[in-house]
Design a protein around this motif. Structure first.
Motif, PDB file in Angstrom:
ATOM      1  N   ASP A 155       0.863  -1.176   0.000  1.00 56.47           N
ATOM      2  CA  ASP A 155       0.000   0.000   0.000  1.00 56.47           C
ATOM      3  C   ASP A 155       0.900   1.227   0.000  1.00 56.47           C
ATOM      4  O   ASP A 155       2.087   1.126   0.253  1.00 56.47           O
ATOM      5  N   ASP A 156       0.316   2.381  -0.257  1.00 57.08           N
ATOM      6  CA  ASP A 156       1.073   3.630  -0.304  1.00 57.08           C
ATOM      7  C   ASP A 156       1.694   3.907   1.065  1.00 57.08           C
ATOM      8  O   ASP A 156       0.983   3.921   2.089  1.00 57.08           O
ATOM      9  N   VAL A 157       2.997   4.127   1.128  1.00 53.75           N
ATOM     10  CA  VAL A 157       3.667   4.359   2.413  1.00 53.75           C
ATOM     11  C   VAL A 157       3.172   5.635   3.079  1.00 53.75           C
ATOM     12  O   VAL A 157       3.296   5.796   4.299  1.00 53.75           O
ATOM     13  N   ARG A 158       2.572   6.567   2.310  1.00 53.45           N
ATOM     14  CA  ARG A 158       2.045   7.798   2.903  1.00 53.45           C
ATOM     15  C   ARG A 158       0.819   7.529   3.777  1.00 53.45           C
ATOM     16  O   ARG A 158       0.403   8.393   4.548  1.00 53.45           O
ATOM     17  N   ASN A 159       0.244   6.324   3.657  1.00 54.56           N
ATOM     18  CA  ASN A 159      -0.879   5.972   4.532  1.00 54.56           C
ATOM     19  C   ASN A 159      -0.428   5.615   5.936  1.00 54.56           C
ATOM     20  O   ASN A 159      -1.258   5.502   6.845  1.00 54.56           O
ATOM     21  N   VAL A 160       0.870   5.386   6.137  1.00 55.45           N
ATOM     22  CA  VAL A 160       1.391   5.078   7.468  1.00 55.45           C
ATOM     23  C   VAL A 160       1.368   6.345   8.308  1.00 55.45           C
ATOM     24  O   VAL A 160       2.049   7.321   7.993  1.00 55.45           O
ATOM     25  N   ARG A 161       0.595   6.341   9.395  1.00 54.67           N
ATOM     26  CA  ARG A 161       0.478   7.510  10.260  1.00 54.67           C
ATOM     27  C   ARG A 161       0.862   7.205  11.703  1.00 54.67           C
ATOM     28  O   ARG A 161       0.706   8.053  12.583  1.00 54.67           O
ATOM     29  N   ALA A 162       1.316   5.969  11.974  1.00 54.84           N
ATOM     30  CA  ALA A 162       1.637   5.611  13.359  1.00 54.84           C
ATOM     31  C   ALA A 162       2.661   4.491  13.382  1.00 54.84           C
ATOM     32  O   ALA A 162       2.777   3.713  12.433  1.00 54.84           O
ATOM     33  N   ILE A 163       3.406   4.419  14.478  1.00 55.26           N
ATOM     34  CA  ILE A 163       4.335   3.319  14.715  1.00 55.26           C
ATOM     35  C   ILE A 163       4.057   2.746  16.094  1.00 55.26           C
ATOM     36  O   ILE A 163       3.791   3.496  17.046  1.00 55.26           O
ATOM     37  N   GLU A 164       4.075   1.424  16.200  1.00 57.71           N
ATOM     38  CA  GLU A 164       3.884   0.749  17.482  1.00 57.71           C
ATOM     39  C   GLU A 164       4.946  -0.341  17.628  1.00 57.71           C
ATOM     40  O   GLU A 164       5.150  -1.138  16.708  1.00 57.71           O
ATOM     41  N   ILE A 165       5.610  -0.347  18.784  1.00 61.60           N
ATOM     42  CA  ILE A 165       6.646  -1.335  19.074  1.00 61.60           C
ATOM     43  C   ILE A 165       6.303  -1.976  20.406  1.00 61.60           C
ATOM     44  O   ILE A 165       6.075  -1.279  21.403  1.00 61.60           O
ATOM     45  N   GLY A 166       6.240  -3.294  20.459  1.00 59.65           N
ATOM     46  CA  GLY A 166       5.874  -3.973  21.698  1.00 59.65           C
ATOM     47  C   GLY A 166       6.553  -5.319  21.818  1.00 59.65           C
ATOM     48  O   GLY A 166       7.349  -5.720  20.972  1.00 59.65           O
ATOM     49  N   GLY A 167       6.219  -6.020  22.892  1.00 58.84           N
ATOM     50  CA  GLY A 167       6.762  -7.344  23.125  1.00 58.84           C
ATOM     51  C   GLY A 167       7.492  -7.449  24.442  1.00 58.84           C
ATOM     52  O   GLY A 167       7.421  -6.559  25.306  1.00 58.84           O
ATOM     53  N   PHE A 168       8.215  -8.542  24.624  1.00 61.39           N
ATOM     54  CA  PHE A 168       8.992  -8.786  25.839  1.00 61.39           C
ATOM     55  C   PHE A 168      10.374  -8.148  25.680  1.00 61.39           C
ATOM     56  O   PHE A 168      11.389  -8.834  25.516  1.00 61.39           O
ATOM     57  N   ILE A 169      10.373  -6.827  25.716  1.00 63.91           N
ATOM     58  CA  ILE A 169      11.580  -6.064  25.407  1.00 63.91           C
ATOM     59  C   ILE A 169      11.672  -4.836  26.300  1.00 63.91           C
ATOM     60  O   ILE A 169      10.685  -4.411  26.899  1.00 63.91           O
ATOM     61  N   ASN A 170      12.866  -4.275  26.394  1.00 65.27           N
ATOM     62  CA  ASN A 170      13.090  -2.914  26.880  1.00 65.27           C
ATOM     63  C   ASN A 170      13.692  -2.124  25.731  1.00 65.27           C
ATOM     64  O   ASN A 170      14.630  -2.585  25.076  1.00 65.27           O
TER      65      ASN A 170
END
Length: 353
Positions: A155-170
């Motif tokens: 899809d068009d990369v301009r549609n990306v409006r957010a980033i989310e990073i999660g998991g068992f991490i620091n």
């Protein structure tokens, strides 16, 4: 080791002098010691040459709960509204349990698409370094010393409006370089959300959060930090032919609805109610209907320790005394029948007790 640190926020829109500038050619995004999960709206657009860098450390564990497929996830998504079957994730990285040594690349648009798996250069208890480079045709991912074949844009990369990073991490650092400047997005945010243009941190209480922008209902989203002394600002347009639409404030792990507001075109009124243990309680009728099909409205909900007050534009509609503990409210749902122009969670003001 569990995450317990609070992020120190740095957001820079910059030219060459690394300061906030009226005229700039790229937006740079940098956060030191961010919380986990890390969820932010992007003020700016991905483009060819954008580079996302993520530094952190895996937890020292291999056996994940059965409900957790990934020990580390990175999602480039449409909004920060939270997970639902209707959510749009244009690029997804999922590192399986490090013991399985697998990284999955995928997208979720009307369901999960074809997954591409690679061997993961990542270990439990070890530091990791992820680089995502946006090309003219896709995403090139490097994890530590392993660079994977380009994952094609779906899809068009301009549609990306957010980033989310999660998991068992620091996490220790997140940066994004060479975002395209965000004139259109900032104009939308200013117009719809009372000047909301800053980056958002869903894990910190009482800060502006842009939950959704220009998307269809229904919508399900988390209200991180709760709703007390905060206000929900909802701009929308009712669709012609839908007799009703509703907004629910509720608890994530409960079927109860603390506050339910519904517009009823078929009865020419609005109502407020609560749902407790499967039963609707006494309904409060509001015999005014300041909504019209295909006409924009702004609806605001302000919640304090005793009641939720509803405004249409700048005018108060009604007050609804809490029947369920307001501190438990941490989810917002908008039913079908309305286009969501913008949905924002903004600081409110409560008198000190």
């Amino acid at each position: 080791m569990a995450p317990g640190k609070k992020g120190i926020k740095h957001y820079i829109v910059t030219g060459e002098d690394h300061t906030m500038a009226c005229e700039h050619h790229e937006a740079k995004f940098y956060v030191d010691d961010p919380p986990t999960p890390f969820v932010r709206s992007l003020i700016g657009y991905l483009q060819e040459g954008t580079v996302i860098e993520i530094h952190g450390m895996m937890w020292e564990k291999c056996n994940l709960p059965s409900v957790m497929a990934n020990s580390l996830t990175v999602d480039l998504a449409k909004s920060t509204a939270g997970w639902s079957d209707e959510c749009f994730i244009y690029f997804h990285i999922g590192v399986r349990d490090p013991c399985t040594k697998t990284v999955a690349l995928n997208s979720h648009v009307n369901g999960w698409q074809n997954e591409v798996d690679h061997e993961a250069d990542i270990s439990s208890g070890a530091k990791f370094y992820i680089v995502i480079k946006v090309t003219g045709t896709g995403y090139v991912v490097t994890i530590n010393d392993s660079t994977y074949p380009e994952f094609p844009q779906r899809d068009d990369v301009r549609n990306v409006r957010a980033i989310e990073i999660g998991g068992f991490i620091n996490l220790s650092k997140v940066s994004i370089k060479n975002l395209q400047e965000a004139d259109d997005f900032e104009a939308d945010a200013n117009r719809y959300c009372e000047g909301l243009t800053n980056q958002v941190d869903l894990c910190r209480n009482n800060e502006p959060v842009l939950l959704a922008l220009n998307q269809e209902s229904p919508l399900n989203c988390i209200i991180a930090g709760g709703i007390i002394c905060r206000k929900v600002v909802f701009k929308g347009i009712p669709f012609d032919g839908h007799t009703r639409f509703g907004v629910s404030l509720k608890e994530v792990n409960s079927a109860d609805i603390a506050v339910y507001f519904e517009v009823r075109f078929d009865q020419q009124k609005c109502i407020m109610n609560s749902l407790e243990s499967g039963s609707w309680k006494e309904e409060l009728s509001i015999y005014q209907l300041p909504f019209e099909y295909n006409e924009e409205f702004m609806l605001t909900f302000f919640c304090d320790n005793t009641e939720t007050v509803v405004f249409i534009g700048d005018d108060k509609m009604e007050s609804f005394c809490h029947r369920l503990p307001p501190y438990k409210i941490n989810r917002l749902e908008i039913g079908s029948g309305v286009k969501i122009l913008a949905l924002a969670l903004l600081p409110g003001y409560c008198a000190s007790t």
